[in-house]
Design an enzyme around this catalytic site. Structure first.
Site, PDB file in Angstrom:
ATOM      1  N   GLU A   1       0.822  -1.215   0.000  1.00 55.44           N
ATOM      2  CA  GLU A   1       0.000   0.000   0.000  1.00 55.44           C
ATOM      3  C   GLU A   1       0.856   1.265   0.000  1.00 55.44           C
ATOM      4  O   GLU A   1       0.390   2.343   0.379  1.00 55.44           O
ATOM      5  CB  GLU A   1      -0.934  -0.018   1.203  1.00 55.44           C
ATOM      6  CG  GLU A   1      -1.915  -1.177   1.183  1.00 55.44           C
ATOM      7  CD  GLU A   1      -2.775  -1.240   2.428  1.00 55.44           C
ATOM      8  OE1 GLU A   1      -3.679  -0.393   2.563  1.00 55.44           O
ATOM      9  OE2 GLU A   1      -2.542  -2.125   3.266  1.00 55.44           O
TER      10      GLU A   1
ATOM     11  N   SER B   1      -6.670  -2.308   1.814  1.00 60.70           N
ATOM     12  CA  SER B   1      -6.910  -1.654   0.528  1.00 60.70           C
ATOM     13  C   SER B   1      -7.256  -2.638  -0.588  1.00 60.70           C
ATOM     14  O   SER B   1      -7.002  -2.371  -1.760  1.00 60.70           O
ATOM     15  CB  SER B   1      -5.690  -0.813   0.111  1.00 60.70           C
ATOM     16  OG  SER B   1      -5.494   0.244   1.014  1.00 60.70           O
TER      17      SER B   1
ATOM     18  N   SER C   1     -11.005   9.478   0.185  1.00 62.22           N
ATOM     19  CA  SER C   1     -11.101   8.542   1.305  1.00 62.22           C
ATOM     20  C   SER C   1     -12.289   8.874   2.203  1.00 62.22           C
ATOM     21  O   SER C   1     -12.628  10.040   2.427  1.00 62.22           O
ATOM     22  CB  SER C   1      -9.818   8.555   2.135  1.00 62.22           C
ATOM     23  OG  SER C   1      -8.744   8.006   1.412  1.00 62.22           O
TER      24      SER C   1
END
Length: 366
Positions: free
Chosen positions: A16, A191, A326
């Site tokens: 990530e 993720s 986000s």
């Protein structure tokens, strides 16, 4: 008021890595420079720490598909054992200067799994977010699900296998118990990295091989049909829950690309279209999850809400994304806390926990 110096540790030896770079860009832009000086510590994909300049710490900063850490010759090391750690430039052996608090923005392996938190505890530095234990158990989907089940909370049905048990994983046995489609996930990733939705035996074994590339433990889960609801938590001993949001994937499922590359890959409904009763129930269960997993500071709790209203806990993110798309900062914004105010609060919470821990005895004989 004297400014605080905040060290932002980002990047990381993690799948990530690029997500962290995007998050860090947004955190840096949101920080109030009348309150904070910033020291940027970029961790490259080999795990080396670099002292970065804010003016050029990223390459291709506005392109999520090409974003890169701009590695420098200013490598650094940390020296524990003082009242607070010294951070030293390796080239000239000079201290970088005193850092008041660390803001970790490394998602996934070696950043969100307790590793970095353990280092920061050893260095006696205040840091933002969940402590060592809560980070480790939340990151491990297997352990988290066991703890949540033991607390009477609902999680998806599934099986966990370790890499040495590869030969024991049989498609027909799993399908008999869980039906199809199935989700195959590395246990210690976030993720949606290494996650696959599978409908056939061929896809199943390909997904098994891919998941074991990212972790030596994998999770095979049933598909839960329901709305994808998320709730942000903020606080230490008296945490608060945000208004919930909903992910509306525009693809087969909410993949890595949908989250961070393709801005049209999912729509975010914030707040989620829930009744007042449903909203309160999501918030209460999210707070229960936060407490069961020994979290402090921040976390985002992700659910599936079934048609009958049942809430199935999907996962907990202890360093949630801070990118421009986000959910964590968006949920606090609609709840009444701006991005800069959120950062301020997270830093205050870091000092509150640090000061509380400093009151504990560390030895029987001084």
């Amino acid at each position: 008021m004297e400014k605080l110096t905040i060290g932002i540790v980002f990047g990381g030896k993690s799948s990530e890595h690029e997500v962290s770079l995007q998050s860090t860009k947004n955190v840096v832009e949101a920080m109030d420079r009348t309150k904070y000086n910033i020291v940027l510590i970029g961790v490259d994909k080999s795990g080396r720490w670099h002292l970065c300049d804010e003016s050029d710490f990223l390459n291709h900063a506005d392109d999520p598909a090409r974003i890169q850490l701009n590695k420098t010759n200013q490598r650094i090391a940390v020296v524990p054992g003082e009242e607070s750690a010294q951070i030293i430039e390796l080239q000239n052996h000079k201290p970088v200067g005193e850092i008041d608090c660390i803001f970790p923005v490394i998602h996934g392996t070696l950043g969100e799994d307790g590793s970095l938190q353990g280092l920061l505890r050893t260095l006696n530095l205040p840091f933002v977010g969940v402590d060592l234990l809560g980070s480790a158990v939340s990151m491990d989907k297997d352990i988290a699900k066991r703890l949540l089940r033991d607390a009477g909370l609902s999680v998806a049905n599934g099986f966990v296998f370790k890499k040495h048990q590869h030969s024991l994983i049989k498609y027909e046995t799993i399908v008999k118990e869980l039906s199809t489609p199935l989700f195959v996930k590395p246990v210690n990733q976030g993720s949606s990295v290494g996650v696959n939705k599978v409908n056939s035996e061929a896809e199943f074994y390909q997904a098994i091989d891919e998941a074991f590339q990212y972790d030596d433990k994998l999770l095979i889960e049933e598909t839960v049909n329901g709305r994808e609801i998320e709730c942000a938590i903020l606080g230490n001993e008296d945490p608060k829950a945000s208004l919930p949001g909903e992910i509306l994937p525009q693809t087969d499922f909410y993949s890595y690309e949908s989250k961070y590359i393709n801005e049209s890959g999912a729509k975010l409904q914030a707040p989620a279209r829930l009744s007042e009763e449903e909203t309160k129930r999501v918030q209460q269960v999210a707070l229960n999850v936060f407490n069961v997993l020994d979290c402090e500071g921040m976390a985002r709790v992700d659910f599936f809400m079934k048609e009958n209203g049942d809430l199935i806990i999907n996962e907990v993110n202890t360093i949630p994304g801070f990118t421009k798309i986000s959910m964590y900062p968006k949920l606090w914004e609609i709840t009444g806390l701006t991005y800069p105010e959120l950062i301020d609060r997270l830093i205050v919470l870091a000092f509150e926990r640090f000061n509380r821990k400093q009151q504990l005895k560390s030895a029987v004989f001084e």
